[in-house]
Design an enzyme around this catalytic site. Structure first.
Site, PDB file in Angstrom:
ATOM      1  N   ARG A  58      -3.321 -17.775   5.198  1.00 16.47           N
ATOM      2  CA  ARG A  58      -3.581 -16.465   4.513  1.00 16.47           C
ATOM      3  C   ARG A  58      -3.484 -16.378   3.234  1.00 16.47           C
ATOM      4  O   ARG A  58      -4.397 -15.592   2.500  1.00 16.47           O
ATOM      5  CB  ARG A  58      -2.655 -15.563   5.137  1.00 16.47           C
ATOM      6  CG  ARG A  58      -3.040 -15.330   6.678  1.00 16.47           C
ATOM      7  CD  ARG A  58      -2.068 -14.523   7.647  1.00 16.47           C
ATOM      8  NE  ARG A  58      -0.777 -15.116   7.795  1.00 16.47           N
ATOM      9  CZ  ARG A  58      -0.366 -16.076   8.462  1.00 16.47           C
ATOM     10  NH1 ARG A  58      -1.001 -16.517   9.320  1.00 16.47           N
ATOM     11  NH2 ARG A  58       0.826 -16.470   8.452  1.00 16.47           N
ATOM     12  N   GLU A  95      13.031 -23.578   7.500  1.00 15.05           N
ATOM     13  CA  GLU A  95      14.196 -23.009   8.279  1.00 15.05           C
ATOM     14  C   GLU A  95      14.673 -24.197   9.106  1.00 15.05           C
ATOM     15  O   GLU A  95      15.824 -24.288   9.402  1.00 15.05           O
ATOM     16  CB  GLU A  95      13.778 -21.839   9.091  1.00 15.05           C
ATOM     17  CG  GLU A  95      14.619 -20.785   8.942  1.00 15.05           C
ATOM     18  CD  GLU A  95      14.130 -19.439   9.406  1.00 15.05           C
ATOM     19  OE1 GLU A  95      14.552 -18.956  10.867  1.00 15.05           O
ATOM     20  OE2 GLU A  95      13.164 -18.871   9.022  1.00 15.05           O
TER      21      GLU A  95
END
Length: 175
Positions: A58, A95
């Protein structure tokens, strides 16, 4: 309409307990998309920005529009193995592990002023990796811009620690 109203929230995606902030609804709304790009660009209008770097995927959409508005070049920063020419790469923390991102080795010249753009900043690991990659190539990273900030995850602070000013347009609490 406030920009936050143009962003769809999808509960439990990609896993239970996550509220996914989906900007495809913002991109599909011409007025909201224009407003977001105008607000991302505003601090640098009339200034000297050589390139805008966008992170896959994006960040390509937003970064391309920002680059156009600033009459700047565009640098795609991609996942490993996606670019066809010689690349420079950097490993960065996610993460759940480590990944690599790349850009063409000739995408930026030393001293060029670059703004990093993406849709969202959460923990800041990907953005931090992109800043380090750009700096490794000699870029002067002027700022990082995001439509959405998830302040509970402290990604903005992570970039500020690197000395990069951060601009965000909308903040959502939570993860």
């Amino acid at each position: 309409m406030p920009l936050a109203a143009a962003i769809r929230t999808i509960p439990d995606y990609p896993k239970k307990g996550i509220l996914f902030r989906d900007i495809t609804t913002l991109l599909g709304d011409a007025k909201a998309f224009r407003k977001a790009v105008d607000e991302l660009v505003q601090p640098w209008c009339g200034g000297k920005i050589d390139k805008v770097a966008g992170m896959e995927a994006r960040g390509f959409i937003l970064g391309g529009a920002v680059a156009h508005q600033l009459s700047a070049g565009f640098i795609p920063i991609r996942k490993k193995g996606k670019l066809p020419h010689r690349v420079v790469s950097i490993a960065y923390e996610l993460e759940y592990g480590v990944d690599e991102m790349e850009m063409h080795e000739d995408a930026v010249r030393p001293g060029e002023r670059v703004i990093l753009v993406d849709d969202l900043i959460a923990t800041g690991g990907t953005a931090e990796g992109a800043v380090k990659l750009l700096r490794q190539a000699g870029a002067d990273v002027v700022a990082a811009c995001f439509v959405i900030d998830l302040p509970d995850l402290a990604g903005v602070k992570r970039l500020q620690t690197l000395g990069v000013p951060v601009r965000t347009l909308v903040a959502f609490e939570g993860h």
